[in-house]
Enzyme design. Structure first.
Site, short mmCIF file in Angstrom:
data_model
loop_
_atom_site.label_atom_id
_atom_site.label_comp_id
_atom_site.label_asym_id
_atom_site.label_seq_id
_atom_site.Cartn_x
_atom_site.Cartn_y
_atom_site.Cartn_z
N HIS A 139 0.81 -1.22 0.00
CA HIS A 139 0.00 0.00 0.00
C HIS A 139 0.85 1.28 0.00
O HIS A 139 1.95 1.32 0.53
CB HIS A 139 -0.97 0.07 1.19
CG HIS A 139 -0.48 -0.63 2.42
ND1 HIS A 139 -1.24 -1.55 3.11
CD2 HIS A 139 0.70 -0.58 3.07
CE1 HIS A 139 -0.55 -2.02 4.14
NE2 HIS A 139 0.62 -1.44 4.13
N TYR A 142 5.36 3.99 -4.35
CA TYR A 142 5.70 4.16 -5.76
C TYR A 142 6.97 3.36 -6.05
O TYR A 142 7.98 3.50 -5.35
CB TYR A 142 5.95 5.62 -6.12
CG TYR A 142 6.56 5.76 -7.51
CD1 TYR A 142 5.79 5.51 -8.64
CD2 TYR A 142 7.90 6.08 -7.67
CE1 TYR A 142 6.35 5.59 -9.90
CE2 TYR A 142 8.46 6.16 -8.94
CZ TYR A 142 7.68 5.92 -10.05
OH TYR A 142 8.23 5.99 -11.31
N TYR A 163 14.33 9.41 -10.33
CA TYR A 163 14.56 10.52 -11.27
C TYR A 163 15.35 11.62 -10.58
O TYR A 163 14.96 12.12 -9.53
CB TYR A 163 13.21 11.05 -11.76
CG TYR A 163 13.30 12.13 -12.81
CD1 TYR A 163 14.04 11.94 -13.96
CD2 TYR A 163 12.60 13.32 -12.67
CE1 TYR A 163 14.12 12.92 -14.94
CE2 TYR A 163 12.65 14.30 -13.64
CZ TYR A 163 13.42 14.11 -14.78
OH TYR A 163 13.48 15.07 -15.75
N SER A 181 8.68 0.83 6.43
CA SER A 181 7.71 1.84 6.01
C SER A 181 8.38 3.21 5.85
O SER A 181 9.27 3.58 6.62
CB SER A 181 6.58 1.94 7.03
OG SER A 181 5.84 0.74 7.07
N ARG A 216 18.44 8.14 10.03
CA ARG A 216 17.50 9.11 10.59
C ARG A 216 18.10 9.64 11.88
O ARG A 216 18.96 9.00 12.50
CB ARG A 216 16.13 8.47 10.87
CG ARG A 216 16.16 7.29 11.83
CD ARG A 216 14.76 6.71 12.03
NE ARG A 216 14.77 5.61 12.97
CZ ARG A 216 14.21 4.43 12.74
NH1 ARG A 216 13.61 4.20 11.59
NH2 ARG A 216 14.24 3.47 13.65
#
Length: 256
Positions: A139, A142, A163, A181, A216
């Site tokens: 879900h 992309y 890109y 995720s 992170r």
């Protein structure tokens, strides 16, 4: 029939469409609502497949046997394997393997290949990519210009950043990898076999097989933050004297 107007053309088209559907139904295909199904003359559908309402099958599409297609689905120039399910989705120039599940609300763009038992789930867009056997993009993701191995799980919100503003670049994800995720995979990049990425990471370097990649800032907890915010607000509204000022002193109304 003389076709001399758009009304006559629509009527002739209806007759031909009904003949096409009748031929498929005679061969063992179920149309739940034939009035809302559109099937091009070159489409092939295997027996025991069910076509649900508001489904459009275009050009040289090939549907296997035992499939469930629709409702509200458009498939163009694609191959759907036996036992696959495509729901509330758009599939263009793609190949879907046996028992794969697509949707709801998936968009498969040209060049997509999903092998047997694969999945492209809710609000997933895939373009020019290969999804391996049993791999899942469940879900909100992309995937573009990517090769995904077998038995891979792609976490919600994952994006392959393919890109750079000038050119497209590839991403490679090895077998049995786990993509956390909200991972951003900045191509070109490779994730090794059985490798993991931590949720919320921006991966710009290759991840070795079996490794965990985390990118992170470390979480920092600030004790008592809520009370300090409330105390600061109270000081602004009452002043040092403890008496209300501003809007509070005027009953909450600012009279200018």
């Amino acid at each position: 029939m003389g076709v001399n107007s758009r009304v006559a053309l629509a009527e002739a088209t209806r007759v031909m469409r009904e003949r096409i559907l009748a031929g498929h139904m005679a061969a063992g295909v179920t149309f739940v609502d034939p009035a809302t199904a559109y099937v091009d003359v070159d489409v092939k559908i295997g027996p025991d497949t069910t076509i649900l309402p508001v489904t459009v099958l275009e050009r040289s599409t090939r549907i296997g046997s035992g499939c469930t297609i629709g409702p509200a689905t458009r498939i163009r120039d694609s191959v759907i394997g036996d036992g696959a399910e495509v729901t509330f989705s758009v599939v263009r120039e793609s190949r879907i393997g046996p028992r794969a599940t697509i949707g709801p609300y998936a968009s498969l763009r040209p060049g997509t290949v999903i092998l047997e038992d694969g999945k492209a789930g809710t609000f997933v867009e895939i373009k020019a990519s290969r999804v391996g056997k049993g791999s899942k993009v469940p879900h909100l993701s992309y995937v573009g210009d990517t090769t995904i191995g077998d038995a891979v799980n792609i976490g919600a919100g994952t994006v392959t950043v393919n890109y750079d503003g000038f050119d497209k670049h590839p991403t490679v994800i090895g077998d049995q990898a786990h993509i956390g995720s909200d991972t951003m995979l900045v191509a070109p990049v490779k994730v090794g076999k059985k490798a993991w990425t931590g949720a919320g990471s921006v991966i710009t370097k290759d991840v070795p097989a079996g490794a965990l990649a985390v990118e992170r800032g470390e979480q920092r907890n600030v004790p008592g933050y809520d009370q300090r915010k409330r105390d600061a607000r109270a000081r602004r509204t009452t002043g040092k004297s403890g008496k209300p000022k501003g809007k509070a002193a005027r009953g909450g109304r600012d009279r200018g």
